[in-house]
Design a protein around this motif. Structure first.
Motif, short mmCIF file in Angstrom:
data_model
loop_
_atom_site.label_atom_id
_atom_site.label_comp_id
_atom_site.label_asym_id
_atom_site.label_seq_id
_atom_site.Cartn_x
_atom_site.Cartn_y
_atom_site.Cartn_z
N TYR A 86 37.92 41.57 49.91
CA TYR A 86 37.75 40.21 50.41
C TYR A 86 38.62 39.94 51.64
CZ TYR A 86 37.50 35.11 50.40
OH TYR A 86 37.30 33.79 50.76
N ARG B 171 34.29 37.23 44.09
CA ARG B 171 34.07 37.45 42.67
C ARG B 171 34.16 38.94 42.30
NH1 ARG B 171 28.94 33.28 41.98
NH2 ARG B 171 30.18 31.37 41.69
N THR B 172 33.79 39.80 43.23
CA THR B 172 33.81 41.24 42.98
C THR B 172 34.95 41.92 43.73
OG1 THR B 172 32.26 41.67 44.79
CG2 THR B 172 31.32 41.26 42.62
N ASP B 173 35.94 41.14 44.15
CA ASP B 173 37.03 41.67 44.94
C ASP B 173 37.77 42.78 44.20
OD1 ASP B 173 38.70 41.88 47.11
OD2 ASP B 173 40.02 40.25 46.49
N LYS C 142 31.01 34.17 48.18
CA LYS C 142 31.07 34.08 46.72
C LYS C 142 31.04 35.47 46.10
CE LYS C 142 31.01 29.57 46.08
NZ LYS C 142 32.10 28.83 45.37
N HIS C 143 30.15 36.31 46.57
CA HIS C 143 30.03 37.67 46.02
C HIS C 143 31.31 38.48 46.25
CE1 HIS C 143 29.00 41.99 46.29
NE2 HIS C 143 28.28 41.72 45.22
N GLU C 144 31.86 38.37 47.46
CA GLU C 144 33.01 39.18 47.80
C GLU C 144 34.27 38.77 47.03
OE1 GLU C 144 32.92 42.06 50.38
OE2 GLU C 144 31.20 41.67 49.09
N TYR D 197 32.58 41.28 56.27
CA TYR D 197 31.87 42.04 55.23
C TYR D 197 31.76 43.50 55.63
CZ TYR D 197 28.02 43.62 52.25
OH TYR D 197 27.24 44.34 51.35
N TRP E 241 27.61 31.84 52.70
CA TRP E 241 28.23 31.31 51.49
C TRP E 241 28.03 32.26 50.31
CZ3 TRP E 241 25.79 29.44 46.93
CH2 TRP E 241 26.65 28.79 46.04
N ARG E 242 26.83 32.86 50.20
CA ARG E 242 26.57 33.81 49.13
C ARG E 242 27.44 35.07 49.28
NH1 ARG E 242 21.96 33.48 45.97
NH2 ARG E 242 22.98 35.22 44.90
N ILE E 243 27.62 35.51 50.52
CA ILE E 243 28.48 36.68 50.75
C ILE E 243 29.92 36.38 50.36
CG2 ILE E 243 29.49 38.11 52.57
CD1 ILE E 243 26.80 37.99 54.01
#
Length: 235
Positions: A108, A230-232, A226-228, A158, A222-224
């Motif tokens: 992240y 959450r999966t950091d 959130k994903h990054e 990203y 925003w989706r990127i």
């Protein structure tokens, strides 16, 4: 004098602060040193200074090969003449200041630093706009221009994190490709943003496409984010 300074700086910098705060506070696993984040912001602003001259030079070169009356010229002007220069300045900050720094050690983090460099660029640009055109431009820029720069930074961050992962794994070819994507993708989406906002496109009656594009772009960014976060995980 102090009142005038506040009158200029508050509308120019408030949206920058709010977006940076949001992205920074999402970093739950290992929050980045604030002093280093601010350093990246400052360098993002400093590296933006030569951009205007570089843009004028490139646009003059483009006008030698493309007819300024054509839509192709407008596309080249906005992607190569403007977006490439501006995104390269942010990318260069990340390469010189962030890439090998020990604090860039989670996935992240790429988004945090890329957005920081982008907002540094946007901050100085916004101050100059407010000084030149007054606070009346600050609302429009707070809604579109500053979030736009932050969004370009999300895509850059990203791919920067993917490049760092491949670098640490010894996969040099993939690392170089992701570094290229970290520059190329923000350049293209930034160029499309400016192109759709141009007077020539508006004259064709397609100005509504810009608003659809911005909504989709912000949604995916925003989706990127959130994903990054959450999966950091460590790089």
């Amino acid at each position: 004098m102090k009142f005038i300074l506040y009158f200029i700086l508050i509308p120019a910098l408030l949206p920058v602060f709010l977006i940076l705060r949001y992205v920074y506070l999402l970093d739950k696993n290992e929050r980045e040193p604030l002093n280093f984040v601010l350093k990246v912001v400052i360098y993002g602003a400093i590296f933006s200074i030569p951009c205007a001259a570089a843009e004028r030079f490139l646009i003059s070169m483009i006008s030698m090969y493309y007819d300024p009356a054509t839509i192709l010229f407008v596309w080249m002007e906005n992607t190569v003449g403007v977006a490439l220069v501006e995104e390269f300045s942010k990318w260069l900050v990340l390469m010189l200041i962030v890439w090998k720094n020990r604090n860039f050690d989670y996935r992240y983090d790429g988004i945090v630093y890329a957005v920081s460099a982008s907002l540094g660029f946007a901050a100085l640009e916004n101050i100059l706009y407010v000084v030149s055109y007054g606070t009346g431009v600050s609302i429009g820029r707070a809604i579109f221009a500053i979030p736009g720069h932050a969004t370009f930074g999300v895509f850059m961050g990203y791919w920067l994190s993917r490049a760092k992962t491949f670098w640490l794994d010894g996969k040099t070819g993939r690392m170089k490709f992701c570094k290229l994507l970290a520059l190329g993708i923000p350049m293209l989406i930034h160029g499309a943003y400016d192109f759709l906002l141009s007077e020539q496109v508006a004259a064709l009656g397609y100005q509504y496409v810009f608003y659809i594009y911005v909504i989709l772009l912000d949604f995916f960014a925003w989706r990127i984010i959130k994903h990054e976060f959450r999966t950091d995980r460590p790089l």
